[in-house]
Enzyme design. Structure first.
Site, PDB file in Angstrom:
ATOM      1  N   GLY A  13       0.648  -1.051  -0.088  1.00  0.00           N
ATOM      2  CA  GLY A  13      -0.047   0.176   0.057  1.00  0.00           C
ATOM      3  C   GLY A  13       0.784   1.195   0.029  1.00  0.00           C
ATOM      4  N   GLY A  14       2.031   1.191  -0.825  1.00  0.00           N
ATOM      5  CA  GLY A  14       3.033   2.271  -0.723  1.00  0.00           C
ATOM      6  C   GLY A  14       2.829   3.401  -1.710  1.00  0.00           C
ATOM      7  N   TYR A 155     -14.649  -0.920   9.473  1.00  0.00           N
ATOM      8  CA  TYR A 155     -12.984  -0.469   9.387  1.00  0.00           C
ATOM      9  C   TYR A 155     -12.521  -0.704  10.716  1.00  0.00           C
ATOM     10  CZ  TYR A 155      -9.070   2.928   9.051  1.00  0.00           C
ATOM     11  OH  TYR A 155      -8.120   3.337   8.960  1.00  0.00           O
ATOM     12  N   ALA A 156     -13.272  -0.327  11.964  1.00  0.00           N
ATOM     13  CA  ALA A 156     -12.698  -0.365  13.317  1.00  0.00           C
ATOM     14  C   ALA A 156     -12.532  -1.671  13.588  1.00  0.00           C
ATOM     15  CB  ALA A 156     -13.700   0.163  14.267  1.00  0.00           C
TER      16      ALA A 156
END
Length: 249
Positions: A13-14, A155-156
């Site tokens: 994810g860079g 997401y949490a």
């Protein structure tokens, strides 16, 4: 200072945002970097800018992720640091959420982290034996303390799972000299996010911090640099909040 001189790093994810800031900072500190991202153009563009290698990969694809991880590790000639930054942001009210939505954020977050960590750890173990120096570093990027505001229950939950998996991995990989830690950014100003051009939300979010501002991607990147460097050799299984004091609420 070249704090990472010669170290071999993969950042998943860079291609943009926090991941790109981490890749750029690590390269500036002397690391050899491979950037993995779902967007081929973003990965290639950043790789060219910082003198790294870029790889396009669908991190929800188990086999494809393993293959790209192996290719990147081979190109680097081994692996010293893995940064798991990939994830997906979705919004949905809890009572409206479909089960498939929960699966999506887990696939691109927690499950992808498991796959990349497995490949990375096997490489780190194969290339070295435990010694006074750590054999490797794994840094997992989660949300602020694994918590989230309304409309982000999935997401949490996925980020809380990242934190739990971080602790489990730290326990199992510690005997091999590998440290595993979690980085928990708060609200981060990202030039790719249209909301960052709207001062109303930015001012409201900034008021949540005792420092009166939101984080820049570079703030998170410098914390990641600490976790990737020898300065953090005795830290493992920890979660470092980079949230400007927002978790005090």
């Amino acid at each position: 200072m070249n704090r990472l001189a010669g170290r071999r790093v993969i950042v998943s994810g860079g291609g943009q945002g926090i991941g790109a800031a981490i890749a750029r900072t690590f390269a500036e500190e002397g690391a050899h970097v491979a950037v993995l991202d779902g967007c081929a153009e973003a990965a290639a563009r950043l790789a060219e800018q910082i003198g790294a290698w870029g790889y396009a990969v669908d991190l929800s694809d188990v086999r494809g992720t393993r293959e790209v991880m192996d290719r990147a590790t081979g190109r680097l000639g081994g692996l010293d640091v893995l940064v798991n930054n990939a994830g997906v942001m979705r919004f949905s009210a809890l009572l409206d959420m479909e089960p498939v939505e929960l699966g999506e954020v887990f696939d691109l977050g927690t499950r992808a982290m498991l796959i990349t960590t497995q490949v990375a750890a096997r490489s780190m173990i194969a290339f070295r034996t435990p010694s006074a120096d750590c054999a490797g570093k794994v840094i997992n990027v989660a949300g602020m303390g694994g918590t989230s505001g309304g409309g982000q229950a999935h997401y949490a939950a996925s980020k809380a799972a990242v934190m739990a998996l971080t602790r489990a991995a730290a326990h199992e990989l510690g005997p091999h000299g590998i440290t595993v830690n979690c980085l928990c950014p708060g609200y981060v100003l990202d030039e790719m996010d249209p909301a960052c051009r709207n001062r109303g939300p930015v001012d409201s979010w900034s008021a949540l911090s005792p420092l009166g501002r939101l984080a820049e991607p570079g703030d998170v990147a410098r914390a990641a640099l600490f976790l990737a460097s020898s300065d953090s050799d005795y830290l493992t299984g920890d979660a470092l909040n980079v949230a400007g004091g927002m978790v005090l609420h």
